[in-house]
Design an enzyme around this catalytic site. Structure first.
Site, PDB file in Angstrom:
ATOM      1  N   LYS A  11       8.205  56.330  46.995  1.00 11.05           N
ATOM      2  CA  LYS A  11       8.579  57.684  46.546  1.00 11.05           C
ATOM      3  C   LYS A  11       7.690  58.123  45.400  1.00 11.05           C
ATOM      4  CE  LYS A  11      10.855  56.992  42.399  1.00 11.05           C
ATOM      5  NZ  LYS A  11      10.189  56.945  41.206  1.00 11.05           N
ATOM      6  N   ASP A 138      17.762  54.449  42.663  1.00 17.64           N
ATOM      7  CA  ASP A 138      16.831  55.151  43.567  1.00 17.64           C
ATOM      8  C   ASP A 138      17.063  54.814  45.043  1.00 17.64           C
ATOM      9  OD1 ASP A 138      15.487  56.429  41.544  1.00 17.64           O
ATOM     10  OD2 ASP A 138      13.856  54.968  41.436  1.00 17.64           O
TER      11      ASP A 138
HETATM   12  O1  C5P Z   1      19.810  51.445  38.870  1.00 24.37           O
HETATM   13  P1  C5P Z   1      18.652  50.547  38.649  1.00 24.37           P
HETATM   14  O2  C5P Z   1      19.059  49.095  38.575  1.00 24.37           O
HETATM   15  O3  C5P Z   1      17.526  50.764  39.590  1.00 24.37           O
HETATM   16  O4  C5P Z   1      18.068  50.913  37.208  1.00 24.37           O
HETATM   17  C1  C5P Z   1      17.163  50.081  36.537  1.00 24.37           C
HETATM   18  C2  C5P Z   1      17.235  50.364  35.049  1.00 24.37           C
HETATM   19  O5  C5P Z   1      16.761  51.681  34.767  1.00 24.37           O
HETATM   20  C3  C5P Z   1      18.641  50.356  34.467  1.00 24.37           C
HETATM   21  O6  C5P Z   1      19.008  49.065  34.042  1.00 24.37           O
HETATM   22  C4  C5P Z   1      18.524  51.299  33.302  1.00 24.37           C
HETATM   23  O7  C5P Z   1      17.925  50.651  32.199  1.00 24.37           O
HETATM   24  C5  C5P Z   1      17.532  52.317  33.780  1.00 24.37           C
HETATM   25  N1  C5P Z   1      18.125  53.563  34.355  1.00 24.37           N
HETATM   26  C6  C5P Z   1      18.798  54.430  33.526  1.00 24.37           C
HETATM   27  N2  C5P Z   1      19.309  55.591  34.046  1.00 24.37           N
HETATM   28  C7  C5P Z   1      19.140  55.899  35.353  1.00 24.37           C
HETATM   29  C8  C5P Z   1      18.437  55.019  36.204  1.00 24.37           C
HETATM   30  C9  C5P Z   1      17.932  53.855  35.673  1.00 24.37           C
HETATM   31  O8  C5P Z   1      18.955  54.172  32.313  1.00 24.37           O
HETATM   32  N3  C5P Z   1      19.617  57.055  35.824  1.00 24.37           N
END
Ligand code: C5P
Length: 289
Positions: A11, A138
């Site tokens: 993406k 994502d």
């Molecule tokens: O959701 P995911 O595990 O992919 O996110 C990875 C990291 O990115 C999270 O631990 C957080 O630190 C950050 N994040 C965030 N806010 C979001 C998406 C991701 O703070 N909307």
């Protein structure tokens, strides 16, 4: 059928805005996201044994629950109510790690689509999104694909018409960036400039590629981090090569540029190839599910 194959598509963030930090530690975001034709190949085999394992052509990527593809398979069985079976997931990775191209999330999305097909579509669109959002922010987008306006953690999705026809040159420097680290740096500063998301949505709806390129913006490029100097240099070189616009995707480190013609994109990328970890040309991909 005991083996199934699925493409996992990278993406790009056409825009990325962060509205604020939430009580759960995540951030509220508003982004326009686009699926592109830079892909990993995912194949899944049923095994006689118990357990779900993944392997890739990159030995440093873990094959257990730390791998989003493995987690996605576990969540698929839970959400569909199907008794968990043994699975061997093989991933041929071309999407670089730590690039902001959602490689891990794309693999997880491909696993969800593939298993849903393999087991006779037990999950509808909402079921897929419910499963995806448990795996990562994502993953919902990467499961459905196409062109989307994303909000919340990134899992609230509104489909947009496809991006106007164009080509992308993607350049990744010789370093990756940790997403949590960049979010922490962003928390320490006031965000002064935000993208004109509504203007961008209108430009996409009107098929106005120059209008899109003029408004592309990622708030992470303003973070106080010396690596953003390299990002800015890559953007400058891409613009010198005839790009209509250039932006860092997600939390980087990859940068993409928009070109009207495939030939200009290819010339730009081949000029920059030697100096970077990844230099690739790709195009828009429509909805995947
Ligand atoms: O959701 P995911 O595990 O992919 O996110 C990875 C990291 O990115 C999270 O631990 C957080 O630190 C950050 N994040 C965030 N806010 C979001 C998406 C991701 O703070 N909307």
């Amino acid at each position: 059928m005991d083996e199934i194959r699925e493409k996992a598509c990278a993406k790009l963030n056409i825009s990325l805005d962060v509205l604020g930090k939430r009580p759960d530690g995540y951030h509220d975001m508003v982004m326009i996201m686009q699926t592109v034709s830079l892909t990993d190949e995912v194949s899944i085999e049923r095994t006689d044994g118990q357990g779900i394992r993944a392997s890739t052509n990159l030995e440093y990527i873990p094959g257990d629950e730390r791998n989003l593809a493995v987690r996605a398979a576990g969540v698929f069985f839970r959400e569909s109510g199907i008794a968990e079976e043994g699975l061997r997931i093989s991933i041929r990775k071309k999407i670089p790690v730590g690039a902001g191209l959602a490689g891990g999330s794309a693999d997880a999305g491909a696993v969800l689509r593939a298993l849903n097909r393999l087991y006779g579509m037990p999950l509808d669109r909402e079921g897929l999104v419910r499963a995806a959002e448990q795996v990562g922010s994502d993953v919902a987008f990467c499961t459905l694909g196409g062109t989307m306006l994303a909000s919340g953690r990134g899992e609230i999705l509104t489909r947009l018409p496809s991006m106007p026809e164009c080509w992308y040159g993607i350049i990744m420097p010789h370093f990756s960036i940790s997403t949590p680290e960049l979010f922490r740096k962003l928390d320490g500063k006031k965000i002064r400039c935000h993208p004109d998301t509504q203007g961008l949505v209108r430009a996409v709806e009107n098929g106005d590629l120059s209008g899109v390129c003029r408004r592309m913006y990622n708030v992470f490029e303003d973070v106080d981090d010396r690596r953003m100097r390299t990002v800015a240099e890559i953007k400058g070189r891409l613009m010198d090569c005839g790009a209509m616009g250039a932006l860092m995707t997600g939390t980087g480190s990859a940068v993409f540029a928009v070109f009207e013609s495939q030939k200009t994109a290819e010339t730009a990328v081949s000029e920059m190839k030697g100096d970077h970890r990844l230099a690739a040309v790709c195009g828009n991909v429509g909805p995947l599910a």
